[in-house]
Motif scaffolding. Structure first.
Motif, PDB file in Angstrom:
ATOM      1  N   ASN A  12      -2.905  -9.517   0.404  1.00 36.07           N
ATOM      2  CA  ASN A  12      -4.204  -9.451   1.077  1.00 36.07           C
ATOM      3  C   ASN A  12      -4.684  -8.009   1.233  1.00 36.07           C
ATOM      4  O   ASN A  12      -5.876  -7.728   1.079  1.00 36.07           O
ATOM      5  N   PHE A  13      -3.750  -7.104   1.536  1.00 33.77           N
ATOM      6  CA  PHE A  13      -4.117  -5.695   1.694  1.00 33.77           C
ATOM      7  C   PHE A  13      -4.652  -5.146   0.372  1.00 33.77           C
ATOM      8  O   PHE A  13      -5.650  -4.407   0.351  1.00 33.77           O
ATOM      9  N   ALA A  14      -3.987  -5.511  -0.710  1.00 40.23           N
ATOM     10  CA  ALA A  14      -4.421  -5.050  -2.033  1.00 40.23           C
ATOM     11  C   ALA A  14      -5.808  -5.585  -2.367  1.00 40.23           C
ATOM     12  O   ALA A  14      -6.695  -4.838  -2.827  1.00 40.23           O
ATOM     13  N   ILE A  15      -6.023  -6.868  -2.138  1.00 43.64           N
ATOM     14  CA  ILE A  15      -7.325  -7.469  -2.452  1.00 43.64           C
ATOM     15  C   ILE A  15      -8.426  -6.883  -1.575  1.00 43.64           C
ATOM     16  O   ILE A  15      -9.536  -6.610  -2.047  1.00 43.64           O
ATOM     17  N   VAL A  24       8.038 -13.901   3.232  1.00 47.22           N
ATOM     18  CA  VAL A  24       6.793 -14.505   2.770  1.00 47.22           C
ATOM     19  C   VAL A  24       5.598 -13.803   3.404  1.00 47.22           C
ATOM     20  O   VAL A  24       4.612 -13.469   2.727  1.00 47.22           O
ATOM     21  N   ARG A  25       5.675 -13.536   4.695  1.00 53.33           N
ATOM     22  CA  ARG A  25       4.582 -12.856   5.408  1.00 53.33           C
ATOM     23  C   ARG A  25       4.368 -11.444   4.857  1.00 53.33           C
ATOM     24  O   ARG A  25       3.224 -10.987   4.728  1.00 53.33           O
ATOM     25  N   LYS A  26       5.454 -10.765   4.553  1.00 56.50           N
ATOM     26  CA  LYS A  26       5.350  -9.409   4.000  1.00 56.50           C
ATOM     27  C   LYS A  26       4.623  -9.438   2.655  1.00 56.50           C
ATOM     28  O   LYS A  26       3.734  -8.608   2.400  1.00 56.50           O
ATOM     29  N   TYR A  27       4.993 -10.385   1.796  1.00 55.92           N
ATOM     30  CA  TYR A  27       4.350 -10.505   0.490  1.00 55.92           C
ATOM     31  C   TYR A  27       2.871 -10.851   0.643  1.00 55.92           C
ATOM     32  O   TYR A  27       2.005 -10.266  -0.030  1.00 55.92           O
ATOM     33  N   LEU A  28       2.566 -11.801   1.533  1.00 57.99           N
ATOM     34  CA  LEU A  28       1.180 -12.219   1.726  1.00 57.99           C
ATOM     35  C   LEU A  28       0.340 -11.074   2.295  1.00 57.99           C
ATOM     36  O   LEU A  28      -0.824 -10.897   1.914  1.00 57.99           O
ATOM     37  N   TYR A  29       0.936 -10.312   3.207  1.00 65.91           N
ATOM     38  CA  TYR A  29       0.213  -9.167   3.765  1.00 65.91           C
ATOM     39  C   TYR A  29      -0.111  -8.157   2.665  1.00 65.91           C
ATOM     40  O   TYR A  29      -1.230  -7.632   2.602  1.00 65.91           O
ATOM     41  N   THR A  30       0.867  -7.881   1.802  1.00 67.92           N
ATOM     42  CA  THR A  30       0.665  -6.921   0.714  1.00 67.92           C
ATOM     43  C   THR A  30      -0.414  -7.405  -0.242  1.00 67.92           C
ATOM     44  O   THR A  30      -1.278  -6.624  -0.672  1.00 67.92           O
ATOM     45  N   ILE A  48      -4.956   2.181  -4.527  1.00 63.91           N
ATOM     46  CA  ILE A  48      -3.841   1.687  -3.723  1.00 63.91           C
ATOM     47  C   ILE A  48      -3.530   0.223  -4.051  1.00 63.91           C
ATOM     48  O   ILE A  48      -2.391  -0.213  -3.956  1.00 63.91           O
ATOM     49  N   ALA A  49      -4.562  -0.536  -4.474  1.00 64.89           N
ATOM     50  CA  ALA A  49      -4.383  -1.965  -4.741  1.00 64.89           C
ATOM     51  C   ALA A  49      -3.395  -2.230  -5.879  1.00 64.89           C
ATOM     52  O   ALA A  49      -2.377  -2.908  -5.673  1.00 64.89           O
ATOM     53  N   PRO A  50      -3.640  -1.721  -7.089  1.00 64.69           N
ATOM     54  CA  PRO A  50      -2.662  -1.965  -8.155  1.00 64.69           C
ATOM     55  C   PRO A  50      -1.336  -1.255  -7.904  1.00 64.69           C
ATOM     56  O   PRO A  50      -0.278  -1.738  -8.320  1.00 64.69           O
ATOM     57  N   TYR A  51      -1.378  -0.107  -7.205  1.00 64.77           N
ATOM     58  CA  TYR A  51      -0.126   0.610  -6.908  1.00 64.77           C
ATOM     59  C   TYR A  51       0.809  -0.251  -6.071  1.00 64.77           C
ATOM     60  O   TYR A  51       2.013  -0.355  -6.371  1.00 64.77           O
ATOM     61  N   GLY A  83      -4.809  14.397   3.357  1.00 62.65           N
ATOM     62  CA  GLY A  83      -5.337  14.572   2.010  1.00 62.65           C
ATOM     63  C   GLY A  83      -6.270  13.473   1.574  1.00 62.65           C
ATOM     64  O   GLY A  83      -7.333  13.265   2.168  1.00 62.65           O
ATOM     65  N   SER A  84      -5.857  12.714   0.569  1.00 60.90           N
ATOM     66  CA  SER A  84      -6.734  11.760  -0.092  1.00 60.90           C
ATOM     67  C   SER A  84      -6.981  10.500   0.740  1.00 60.90           C
ATOM     68  O   SER A  84      -6.211  10.162   1.645  1.00 60.90           O
ATOM     69  N   VAL A  85      -8.059   9.806   0.408  1.00 54.04           N
ATOM     70  CA  VAL A  85      -8.349   8.525   1.062  1.00 54.04           C
ATOM     71  C   VAL A  85      -7.297   7.500   0.664  1.00 54.04           C
ATOM     72  O   VAL A  85      -6.981   6.579   1.437  1.00 54.04           O
ATOM     73  N   GLN A  86      -6.726   7.652  -0.539  1.00 54.12           N
ATOM     74  CA  GLN A  86      -5.658   6.756  -0.973  1.00 54.12           C
ATOM     75  C   GLN A  86      -4.420   6.939  -0.086  1.00 54.12           C
ATOM     76  O   GLN A  86      -3.731   5.970   0.250  1.00 54.12           O
ATOM     77  N   GLN A  87      -4.148   8.183   0.310  1.00 55.24           N
ATOM     78  CA  GLN A  87      -3.028   8.453   1.199  1.00 55.24           C
ATOM     79  C   GLN A  87      -3.247   7.806   2.565  1.00 55.24           C
ATOM     80  O   GLN A  87      -2.317   7.262   3.170  1.00 55.24           O
ATOM     81  N   GLU A  88      -4.475   7.852   3.052  1.00 55.75           N
ATOM     82  CA  GLU A  88      -4.795   7.219   4.330  1.00 55.75           C
ATOM     83  C   GLU A  88      -4.520   5.716   4.275  1.00 55.75           C
ATOM     84  O   GLU A  88      -3.968   5.136   5.216  1.00 55.75           O
ATOM     85  N   LYS A  89      -4.903   5.096   3.167  1.00 51.28           N
ATOM     86  CA  LYS A  89      -4.647   3.663   3.002  1.00 51.28           C
ATOM     87  C   LYS A  89      -3.152   3.376   2.900  1.00 51.28           C
ATOM     88  O   LYS A  89      -2.666   2.372   3.429  1.00 51.28           O
TER      89      LYS A  89
END
Length: 230
Positions: free
Chosen positions: A173-176, A165-171, A183-186, A113-119
């Motif tokens: 960075n992925f959002a930014i 810590v790595r999980k939080y940092l990955y999230t 997907i970023a604010p979600y 479906g959506s590009v947001q779903q792909e992300k």
């Protein structure tokens, strides 16, 4: 006659509502003989149904709604009066297709479906790796406790904290890195709402106006405002 007129009016209103829809969910559920599928969304922290369909056999289903903006919706299956599972997905204007099975309703779901779903799926792939590593650490910690190996216990605990810590940092960075997408604010509000306020603020400041004004952009701003009051 009045009751019949009332029922007809409801059907007409329902039909008009579907005619104004801008989102369609199509799909199939392999091996399903009889059940009801529901299209749901979160309103005031509660899942509410916005469309439903009774299914007999493996016939394709279609559910519709109107979306003001891209958001996470849910496909729920009720079989013989029992909840058989729920599949979250990021919906956007247009068509999303979900094909799955009755046996593994959630795990077998293939979503297109959506590009947001792909992300979202890209993000979840990495989260699965974090989960696998977490399971390994739990196993190591249990073995260390059985053998009363204090050094190994301390080591596994440090690894666990580093993993978080790595999980939080990955999230973050992925959002930014995906600041142009909803997907970023979600991810900020759903995955790391308790992160250090400066990181949430960094994500928020990186969002372009259109994303700031989206459903999850507004939720992120509300979250930051509430955290600042604490």
């Amino acid at each position: 006659m009045k009751r019949l007129a009332f029922i007809i009016t409801l059907l007409i209103v329902s039909s008009c509502a579907k005619d104004k829809s801008n989102f369609t969910l199509k799909g199939t559920i392999k091996d399903l003989k009889k059940g009801t599928v529901y299209l749901q969304k979160i309103e005031d922290s509660t899942l509410v149904s916005i469309d439903s369909l009774n299914i007999i056999g493996e016939s394709p289903f279609e559910l519709r709604t109107y979306l003001d903006a891209p958001e996470v919706l849910f496909l729920k299956l009720d079989k013989n009066g029992e909840d058989s599972g729920i599949i979250p997905f990021f919906a956007a204007e247009g068509i999303t297709e979900i094909n799955t099975t009755l046996k593994n309703f959630f795990m077998d779901a293939k979503i297109k479906g959506s590009v947001q779903q792909e992300k979202l799926e890209e993000y979840k792939l990495m989260m699965d790796k974090f989960k696998d590593k977490n399971l390994d650490l739990i196993k190591n910690n249990l073995e260390a406790r059985r053998s009363q190996d204090s050094l190994q216990i301390d080591s596994s605990l440090k690894e666990y904290n580093n993993l978080i810590v790595r999980k939080y940092l990955y999230t973050i960075n992925f959002a930014i890195n995906n600041k142009e997408s909803e997907i970023a604010p979600y991810l900020a509000v759903s995955e790391i709402p308790d992160a250090n306020l400066k990181y949430l603020d960094t994500i928020n400041k990186a969002l372009p106006p259109a994303i700031k004004d989206s459903k999850y952009g507004k939720e992120l701003q509300d979250l930051i405002d509430e955290r600042r009051k604490e």
